[in-house]
Design a protein around this motif. Sequence first.
Motif, PDB file in Angstrom:
ATOM      1  N   ARG A   1       3.579  40.044 -49.258  1.00  0.00           N
ATOM      2  CA  ARG A   1       3.799  41.120 -50.231  1.00  0.00           C
ATOM      3  C   ARG A   1       5.182  41.151 -50.884  1.00  0.00           C
ATOM      4  N   PRO A   2       6.282  41.048 -50.096  1.00  0.00           N
ATOM      5  CA  PRO A   2       7.595  41.072 -50.761  1.00  0.00           C
ATOM      6  C   PRO A   2       7.749  39.924 -51.761  1.00  0.00           C
ATOM      7  N   THR A   3       7.259  38.748 -51.401  1.00  0.00           N
ATOM      8  CA  THR A   3       7.311  37.600 -52.313  1.00  0.00           C
ATOM      9  C   THR A   3       6.453  37.872 -53.541  1.00  0.00           C
ATOM     10  N   ALA A   4       5.301  38.496 -53.322  1.00  0.00           N
ATOM     11  CA  ALA A   4       4.409  38.802 -54.448  1.00  0.00           C
ATOM     12  C   ALA A   4       5.100  39.732 -55.442  1.00  0.00           C
ATOM     13  N   ILE A   5       5.866  40.699 -54.934  1.00  0.00           N
ATOM     14  CA  ILE A   5       6.572  41.615 -55.846  1.00  0.00           C
ATOM     15  C   ILE A   5       7.602  40.839 -56.667  1.00  0.00           C
ATOM     16  N   THR A   6       8.348  39.958 -56.007  1.00  0.00           N
ATOM     17  CA  THR A   6       9.324  39.127 -56.716  1.00  0.00           C
ATOM     18  C   THR A   6       8.653  38.334 -57.828  1.00  0.00           C
ATOM     19  N   ILE A   7       7.536  37.694 -57.490  1.00  0.00           N
ATOM     20  CA  ILE A   7       6.851  36.853 -58.469  1.00  0.00           C
ATOM     21  C   ILE A   7       6.259  37.704 -59.590  1.00  0.00           C
ATOM     22  N   ALA A   8       5.778  38.889 -59.262  1.00  0.00           N
ATOM     23  CA  ALA A   8       5.258  39.790 -60.290  1.00  0.00           C
ATOM     24  C   ALA A   8       6.357  40.163 -61.274  1.00  0.00           C
ATOM     25  N   VAL A   9       7.550  40.453 -60.760  1.00  0.00           N
ATOM     26  CA  VAL A   9       8.668  40.825 -61.630  1.00  0.00           C
ATOM     27  C   VAL A   9       9.037  39.672 -62.563  1.00  0.00           C
ATOM     28  N   LEU A  10       9.170  38.484 -61.993  1.00  0.00           N
ATOM     29  CA  LEU A  10       9.555  37.319 -62.806  1.00  0.00           C
ATOM     30  C   LEU A  10       8.535  37.058 -63.912  1.00  0.00           C
ATOM     31  N   ASN A  11       7.248  37.110 -63.552  1.00  0.00           N
ATOM     32  CA  ASN A  11       6.206  36.836 -64.550  1.00  0.00           C
ATOM     33  C   ASN A  11       6.103  37.951 -65.581  1.00  0.00           C
ATOM     34  N   ALA A  12       6.260  39.200 -65.134  1.00  0.00           N
ATOM     35  CA  ALA A  12       6.175  40.329 -66.064  1.00  0.00           C
ATOM     36  C   ALA A  12       7.275  40.218 -67.116  1.00  0.00           C
ATOM     37  N   MET A  13       8.506  39.881 -66.669  1.00  0.00           N
ATOM     38  CA  MET A  13       9.616  39.741 -67.626  1.00  0.00           C
ATOM     39  C   MET A  13       9.333  38.637 -68.638  1.00  0.00           C
ATOM     40  N   TRP A  14       8.781  37.556 -68.151  1.00  0.00           N
ATOM     41  CA  TRP A  14       8.479  36.414 -69.033  1.00  0.00           C
ATOM     42  C   TRP A  14       7.380  36.782 -70.038  1.00  0.00           C
ATOM     43  N   ILE A  15       6.258  37.302 -69.545  1.00  0.00           N
ATOM     44  CA  ILE A  15       5.099  37.513 -70.415  1.00  0.00           C
ATOM     45  C   ILE A  15       5.344  38.648 -71.409  1.00  0.00           C
ATOM     46  N   TRP A  16       5.963  39.723 -70.951  1.00  0.00           N
ATOM     47  CA  TRP A  16       6.247  40.856 -71.839  1.00  0.00           C
ATOM     48  C   TRP A  16       7.093  40.420 -73.032  1.00  0.00           C
ATOM     49  N   ASN A  17       8.067  39.555 -72.776  1.00  0.00           N
ATOM     50  CA  ASN A  17       9.000  39.156 -73.827  1.00  0.00           C
ATOM     51  C   ASN A  17       8.581  37.904 -74.585  1.00  0.00           C
ATOM     52  N   ASP A  18       7.528  37.251 -74.138  1.00  0.00           N
ATOM     53  CA  ASP A  18       7.164  35.962 -74.708  1.00  0.00           C
ATOM     54  C   ASP A  18       6.719  36.106 -76.157  1.00  0.00           C
ATOM     55  N   TYR A  19       7.253  35.229 -76.995  1.00  0.00           N
ATOM     56  CA  TYR A  19       6.903  35.287 -78.412  1.00  0.00           C
ATOM     57  C   TYR A  19       6.029  34.110 -78.845  1.00  0.00           C
ATOM     58  N   LEU A  20       6.435  32.894 -78.483  1.00  0.00           N
ATOM     59  CA  LEU A  20       5.817  31.710 -79.067  1.00  0.00           C
ATOM     60  C   LEU A  20       4.392  31.471 -78.572  1.00  0.00           C
ATOM     61  N   LEU A  21       4.165  31.606 -77.266  1.00  0.00           N
ATOM     62  CA  LEU A  21       2.830  31.321 -76.730  1.00  0.00           C
ATOM     63  C   LEU A  21       1.754  32.215 -77.350  1.00  0.00           C
ATOM     64  N   PRO A  22       1.924  33.538 -77.347  1.00  0.00           N
ATOM     65  CA  PRO A  22       0.887  34.365 -77.988  1.00  0.00           C
ATOM     66  C   PRO A  22       0.779  34.124 -79.491  1.00  0.00           C
ATOM     67  N   THR A  23       1.903  33.812 -80.149  1.00  0.00           N
ATOM     68  CA  THR A  23       1.854  33.545 -81.588  1.00  0.00           C
ATOM     69  C   THR A  23       0.938  32.364 -81.875  1.00  0.00           C
ATOM     70  N   LEU A  24       1.023  31.328 -81.039  1.00  0.00           N
ATOM     71  CA  LEU A  24       0.249  30.119 -81.290  1.00  0.00           C
ATOM     72  C   LEU A  24      -1.166  30.208 -80.738  1.00  0.00           C
ATOM     73  N   VAL A  25      -1.338  30.950 -79.626  1.00  0.00           N
ATOM     74  CA  VAL A  25      -2.640  30.958 -78.961  1.00  0.00           C
ATOM     75  C   VAL A  25      -3.581  32.010 -79.555  1.00  0.00           C
ATOM     76  N   LEU A  26      -3.080  33.204 -79.835  1.00  0.00           N
ATOM     77  CA  LEU A  26      -3.958  34.289 -80.297  1.00  0.00           C
ATOM     78  C   LEU A  26      -4.417  34.059 -81.737  1.00  0.00           C
ATOM     79  N   THR A  27      -5.685  34.339 -82.004  1.00  0.00           N
ATOM     80  CA  THR A  27      -6.147  34.259 -83.388  1.00  0.00           C
ATOM     81  C   THR A  27      -5.598  35.447 -84.162  1.00  0.00           C
TER      82      THR A  27
END
Lengths: 284, 279
Positions: free
Chosen positions: B194-220
Amino acid sequence: MQVSKYLRKWFPLFALPTTLAFILAFVVPFAMGLYLSFTKFTTVTNSQWVGVSNYVQAFSENKDFLNALWFSLRFTVVSAILVNVLAFALALALTRALKGTNVFRAIFFLPNLIGGIVLGYVWQLLINALLGKFFSQDLTYDSAYGFWGLVILVNWQMIGYMMVIYIAGIQNISADVIEAADIDGASFWPKLIHVTIPMVASSVTICVFLTVANCLKLFDQNLALTAGAPQNQTEGLALNIFRTFYLIRNHQGVGQAKAVIFFVFVAVIAFLQLRATRSKELDG
Amino acid sequence: MKERNKAFNVVGFLAMLVLAIIWLVPLALILMNSFKGNLFISQSPFALPNDASYVGTSNYSSGLSKANFFVAVGWSFFITIASVAVIILVTSMAAWYIARVKAWYTSVLYYLLVFSMIVPFQMVMFTMSKVANMTHLDNPFGIIVMYAGFGAGLSVFIFTGFVRSIPIEIEEAAMIDGASAWKVFFRVIFPILRPTAITIAVLNAMWIWNDYLLPTLVLTTGYKTIPMAVQQYMTGSYGRKDMGGFMAMLVVAIIPIIIFYLFGQKYIIKGVAAGAVKG
């Protein structure tokens, strides 16, 4: 009972979802990208083998790719040095018994959470407001503005992050070592150079690598702050590759070739970093 | 010596205070201007709002509705939360499998995943968007698969490292007692992770929330996230740029991050220190 043997038949449940997503989002795109860099194509289904001509064209067609490489290198060296020196200085200050260190740490770390696009526009507005007020100019007037603007932006964003890693490193130094140095009457600078910095060497390697990697790969901030203006002079590698793909007609092959070069470049740096860390671990 | 230290600390405190205030200037500037009329934003960006320039919350209502910004906010929340949940679930399961099953294919999978961490997104951006398009994953639901696949490297790497530090005897005992693999994972392993899962959730949340290029290219076309909406607002053709509305947009883009930070500061800072290991 052997866990390995027992668990083996459960591959479909435990490992398959990640494996499938990984194949779709990484393995196939990576392999296809590698192949397509040697072809001419506009979509992935109409590719024709052209050998290394995309790679040649990336450098020979015009100077844009080399300029972008040169911009990224200069930007990375300047930013990596500044970010690390300042982050280390902040970490030193905030591991002393100052009042409110936790609040300060929280404030310095905050910009790191904000995404590159939003950060880029926040700084575009601030820098243009300043340039307008004092010189009646803006970011598109001179590439030096864009370069230093990006350096300042990245410092604001990354210093807090690196500071957190340095603080963890400094707090791991055992009190005995510091005490021994104090008893020997070591003053600030000798203590810093001969005790503190060697003791946090692994943090330094990590932070230098992270800043170098992130500065080389920088895209969002570059796009939002200047988008290369004036005349592509502030265009970094990642932005140049993106534009080759999507803004220049029939250049998908060249864009993919540039992307492969970019990947090799980043991979070599990652490999050097790994070796540096390994050799340090053996020493220490 | 003591006196000198005390003086040093006072000076140090004041220096930090000044620096902290400077640090917040860019954000304060945006907040301040989001309450001012367009003319005043361009003519006197550093002036506090006064009777003449203050426009209340009209920037917020006009700017945000014009660009359909709240739809983008909704998609950003959905994509971030769903992707992080999926990543945590599937990568922790895969990491357990990889760490415990000794076979050639687990080694291959593990090293490929680690390798993917050093590959810059530009290398796969064009082909990934084509794959997403061909497999009909080019929507806010399908993009979850893309995030799980591209983000799997770091998450599996951290999880696997942690699973290897758990003594295997616990699992052996549970299996001897007749528990299924499913039960062993969710009753025994996942609670330890669980503690590791929280760390990984935080890292991924920061990345995905702020991500610009991937959704720009992937989403129709038709789907937008916050970074996409911000970028399109400044480059798209909305007529004369409504800078007041744009300021409001930036403030709304930053507020969720600040709230997230206030509640999860401890985990975020810990996650950052742990994420640094990936170097």
